[in-house]
Scaffold this motif. Structure first.
Motif, short mmCIF file in Angstrom:
data_model
loop_
_atom_site.label_atom_id
_atom_site.label_comp_id
_atom_site.label_asym_id
_atom_site.label_seq_id
_atom_site.Cartn_x
_atom_site.Cartn_y
_atom_site.Cartn_z
N ILE A 148 0.85 -1.20 0.00
CA ILE A 148 0.00 0.00 0.00
C ILE A 148 0.88 1.25 0.00
O ILE A 148 0.69 2.17 -0.80
CB ILE A 148 -0.96 0.00 1.23
CG1 ILE A 148 -1.97 -1.13 1.08
CG2 ILE A 148 -1.67 1.34 1.38
CD1 ILE A 148 -2.86 -1.35 2.29
N LEU A 195 1.27 3.89 -3.02
CA LEU A 195 0.91 5.28 -2.67
C LEU A 195 2.05 6.23 -3.02
O LEU A 195 1.83 7.35 -3.51
CB LEU A 195 0.60 5.35 -1.17
CG LEU A 195 0.03 6.65 -0.63
CD1 LEU A 195 -1.35 6.90 -1.23
CD2 LEU A 195 -0.09 6.61 0.90
N ALA A 211 1.81 9.24 -5.47
CA ALA A 211 2.08 10.60 -4.97
C ALA A 211 3.10 11.31 -5.86
O ALA A 211 2.93 12.50 -6.18
CB ALA A 211 2.57 10.54 -3.52
N LEU A 258 6.96 9.71 2.96
CA LEU A 258 6.60 8.38 2.43
C LEU A 258 7.85 7.59 2.05
O LEU A 258 7.95 6.39 2.34
CB LEU A 258 5.72 8.53 1.19
CG LEU A 258 4.22 8.73 1.40
CD1 LEU A 258 3.51 8.80 0.05
CD2 LEU A 258 3.62 7.59 2.22
#
Ligand code: HEM
Ligand code: HEM
Length: 273
Positions: A51, A55, A59, A239
């Protein structure tokens, strides 16, 4: 009296062997359930890992398309945008998947895993070359042209890419073709793993530096005013960091390591492990 003693001792022997069998069964069950627990905890983390990784790609894509004008081949800035996108897909996401490959598909045959580990790394090399080309070409087509390799990011980038290429050639020649003697493979393996994980950590550090300098180059003084792009870029940086930490944890935790299977040693004895 004698008969009843004999019968008693028979009953004891039977019950002792039953107990041993029961204990054996229980301890096997314990081992099985402990290993199931480990697989469960690995696969729960693996879902979180996928995930966050997807992501991250989303992003970076969102940042490039919404704030930086998207990708294309027409002008310098648009050509450049391929660079962070392809590096994130190849050098960050695919690299992470490849180093976790043995742990994720632990039940698969080792030779297949090895081929897939090598093929994924080969695909990463193609993406790195395209991403590198995007950066060099955008510098060249800029008016006036931008000098190459003057930043710390670009120096670390070159070191990271060279380390990856050496690891690929070394891994390929030692474990796949032509392959070296078993005792040398065993001696090399800890270094292969250490430099693989170190290389991945360098990829995360290089990406963070690249992201940081791109935000500063593009936003200049506006960065200080907390603009949307600045905040979003900082979020992408977080992230990268979380993803990097999670991958290093999953690839270094001894309990998650794939254990050798009997057919692995058959491959070893045939000299094709
Ligand atoms: C691990 C992944 C990455 C590697 C190995 C890498 C490598 C490189 C290299 C070697 C250059 C020099 C190209 C030249 O001088 O023409 C460069 C340039 C650049 N990269 Fe990356 N890069 C990576 C990821 C990123 C990311 C995620 C960003 C984020 C936007 C980024 C932003 C930049 C920028 C702005 C430049 C141009 C300025 C400079 O030369 O430093 N890079 N990169
Ligand atoms: C840049 C290229 C490469 C990097 C960064 C890399 C990295 C790694 C890492 C981090 C591991 C540890 C996995 C774990 O503990 O679960 C590993 C294992 C391994 N790699 Fe590579 N690798 C590369 C290329 C190759 C190549 C080309 C081969 C040849 C087939 C290869 C063969 C192996 C083998 C046999 C293992 C042992 C797996 C095990 O017994 O659990 N690697 N590699």
């Amino acid at each position: 009296m004698v008969t009843s003693e004999l019968e008693n001792s028979k009953i004891e022997t039977v019950s002792t062997s039953n107990n041993m069998a029961l204990n054996n069964g229980l301890s096997q069950n314990n081992v099985q359930s402990q290993s199931d627990d480990k697989h469960f905890s690995y696969f729960s983390l693996y879902i979180v890992f996928q995930i966050i990784g997807l992501l991250l790609i989303f992003a970076v894509g969102f940042w490039i398309f919404v704030f930086r004008g998207g990708v294309g081949f027409s002008e310098s800035k648009i050509i450049f945008n391929w660079h962070p996108l392809l590096m994130t897909i190849g050098f960050v996401y695919l690299f992470a998947n490849s180093i976790l490959h043995y742990r994720t598909f632990r039940h698969k045959n080792k030779r297949d895993l090895k081929n897939q580990h090598a093929i994924i790394h080969g695909c990463i090399i193609i993406l790195i070359l395209l991403a590198g080309w995007a950066s060099f070409a955008s510098h060249l087509y800029n008016n006036p042209p931008i000098p190459n390799l003057y930043t710390l990011h670009s120096w670390l980038g070159v070191v990271t890419i060279l380390m990856f290429l050496s690891q690929f050639i070394g891994g390929f020649m030692s474990f796949l073709y032509p392959g070296i003697a078993v005792q040398y493979r065993e001696a090399i393996m800890p270094y292969h793993v250490f430099f693989g994980v170190f290389n991945f950590a360098l990829v995360i550090a290089t990406s963070l530096l690249g992201l940081c300098e791109k935000l500063i180059f593009s936003l200049k003084d506006e960065y200080r005013t907390f603009p949307n792009e600045g905040l979003f870029g900082n979020f992408i940086g977080l992230l990268f960091m979380v993803f990097g930490g999670l991958v290093v944890f999953m690839v270094t935790k001894p309990e998650y390591k794939r254990h050798s299977k009997p057919e692995d040693s058959m491959l070893l004895s045939q000299g094709s492990e």
